[in-house]
Design a protein around this motif. Structure first.
Motif, PDB file in Angstrom:
ATOM      1  N   ARG A 184      -1.825   4.119   5.272  1.00 10.42           N
ATOM      2  CA  ARG A 184      -1.480   4.916   4.097  1.00 10.42           C
ATOM      3  C   ARG A 184      -1.858   6.386   4.299  1.00 10.42           C
ATOM      4  O   ARG A 184      -1.050   7.292   4.056  1.00 10.42           O
ATOM      5  N   GLU A 240      -4.858  -1.161   6.604  1.00 10.04           N
ATOM      6  CA  GLU A 240      -4.079  -0.731   5.437  1.00 10.04           C
ATOM      7  C   GLU A 240      -4.316   0.725   5.046  1.00 10.04           C
ATOM      8  O   GLU A 240      -3.366   1.506   4.893  1.00 10.04           O
ATOM      9  N   LEU A 253      -7.064  -4.004  -3.626  1.00 13.94           N
ATOM     10  CA  LEU A 253      -5.833  -3.903  -2.846  1.00 13.94           C
ATOM     11  C   LEU A 253      -4.660  -4.412  -3.683  1.00 13.94           C
ATOM     12  O   LEU A 253      -4.801  -5.398  -4.413  1.00 13.94           O
ATOM     13  N   ILE A 272      -4.798   4.788  -4.950  1.00 11.23           N
ATOM     14  CA  ILE A 272      -5.108   4.735  -3.523  1.00 11.23           C
ATOM     15  C   ILE A 272      -6.208   5.731  -3.181  1.00 11.23           C
ATOM     16  O   ILE A 272      -7.109   5.440  -2.384  1.00 11.23           O
ATOM     17  N   LEU A 291       0.821  -1.216   0.000  1.00  9.25           N
ATOM     18  CA  LEU A 291       0.000   0.000   0.000  1.00  9.25           C
ATOM     19  C   LEU A 291       0.852   1.262   0.000  1.00  9.25           C
ATOM     20  O   LEU A 291       0.379   2.342  -0.350  1.00  9.25           O
TER      21      LEU A 291
END
Length: 306
Positions: free
Chosen positions: A179, A175, A248, A195, A85
């Motif tokens: 990030r 996750e 993902l 993202i 990530l």
């Protein structure tokens, strides 16, 4: 002796005591962490820390943690996925100290070498004090410390009160919180369109946290986070679950010591393929529900085989 002159020393004036002036080298001691970073330094170090007794312990994103009676070395796929990530916008490295048989003195030397800006670690209840020692070491070397796992998700405030070296806790599915936190602290550098799309898909109301808020130490806009508000632990609203696991990135298995992983009945190394998250069963003893609750989400067959 008769000719000696005796002097009454008690008649001399007593000088005033000088004011206390104890040195404060706090800022000076911070300078090494501000110095030019060495070539081996990384932005984020994702860690499965050394064991408390030299034995094999199992830690994972969705497990309570236990000593492995069967000496099963558990692949750190969750760390590899979290690294994915962040990569390539940030330099990352996974350290599986259990698989490498790393002792604490070796681990401390590694921290000196890697000089991580961010230290992310697994935390489980049976190894809590041990895991926090790693956080203490990383914090003392200038890293921002982040904990995640099945112990800190339901027990965030108590953990942060008991262990002041913990800067942040990732609650629940970690996750996207990881990030967003690192991007915010780094001044919104490394914004990645994929993202950002995933963040909006997960939470349609999502907006990036303003640099002004972060500069003021306000992390209340990042969901799924435990943080320190004026020194006191605080919780933000829960982060929604990622609806489509296919979005993902695949785990960075190449960061793991794959040749070290062993389990009974399997000859040679192995790793995990995780095709789903969550479970509809209501087993009282299962800790998986702390991270993923009872809703099942599946990866597609195509994504699993990729």
């Amino acid at each position: 002796m008769a000719n000696d002159k005796w002097v009454n020393l008690g008649t001399r004036p007593i000088k005033k005591i000088r004011p206390a002036e104890f040195p404060d080298i706090s800022e000076m001691m911070k300078e090494p962490t501000k110095a030019a970073r060495n070539p081996d330094a990384v932005d984020v170090l994702l860690v499965n820390p050394p064991s408390p007794d030299g034995g094999v312990w199992i830690r994972s994103q969705h497990r309570v943690g236990r000593r492995s009676r069967e000496n099963m070395l558990w692949p750190q796929v969750s760390l590899a996925r979290m690294a994915a990530l962040l990569h390539p916008d940030y330099s990352v490295e996974v350290v599986d100290a259990i698989a490498l048989g790393m002792k604490w003195d070796e681990f401390e030397d590694l921290l000196e070498k890697k000089q991580p800006k961010f230290y992310l670690t697994q935390v489980t209840a049976p190894t809590l004090t041990n895991d926090m020692y790693g956080i203490f070491l990383a914090k003392s070397k200038g890293a921002t410390t982040i904990a995640f796992g099945t112990h800190v998700t339901p027990n965030t405030v108590n953990t942060m009160n008991d262990y002041p070296a913990v800067d942040f806790v990732l609650r629940g599915e970690p996750e996207l919180t990881l990030r967003e936190l690192i991007v915010a602290i780094e001044g919104n550098t490394g914004q990645n369109p994929k993202i950002v799309s995933l963040l909006k898909e997960t939470d349609p109301a999502w907006e990036p946290v303003s640099p002004q808020a972060i500069a003021a130490g306000d992390f209340s806009g990042i969901k799924g986070l435990g943080w320190r508000n004026a020194g006191k632990p605080a919780l933000t609203p829960d982060r929604p679950f990622i609806p489509n696991l296919d979005n993902l990135p695949l785990p960075m298995h190449e960061l793991l010591p794959l040749d070290k992983y062993r389990m009974p009945l399997i000859k040679g190394p192995y790793a995990f393929v995780v095709p789903s998250r969550g479970c509809t069963a209501g087993c009282k003893y299962c800790i998986k529900h702390v991270s993923y609750n009872y809703t099942v989400r599946l990866r597609s067959a195509e994504n699993v085989m990729e």
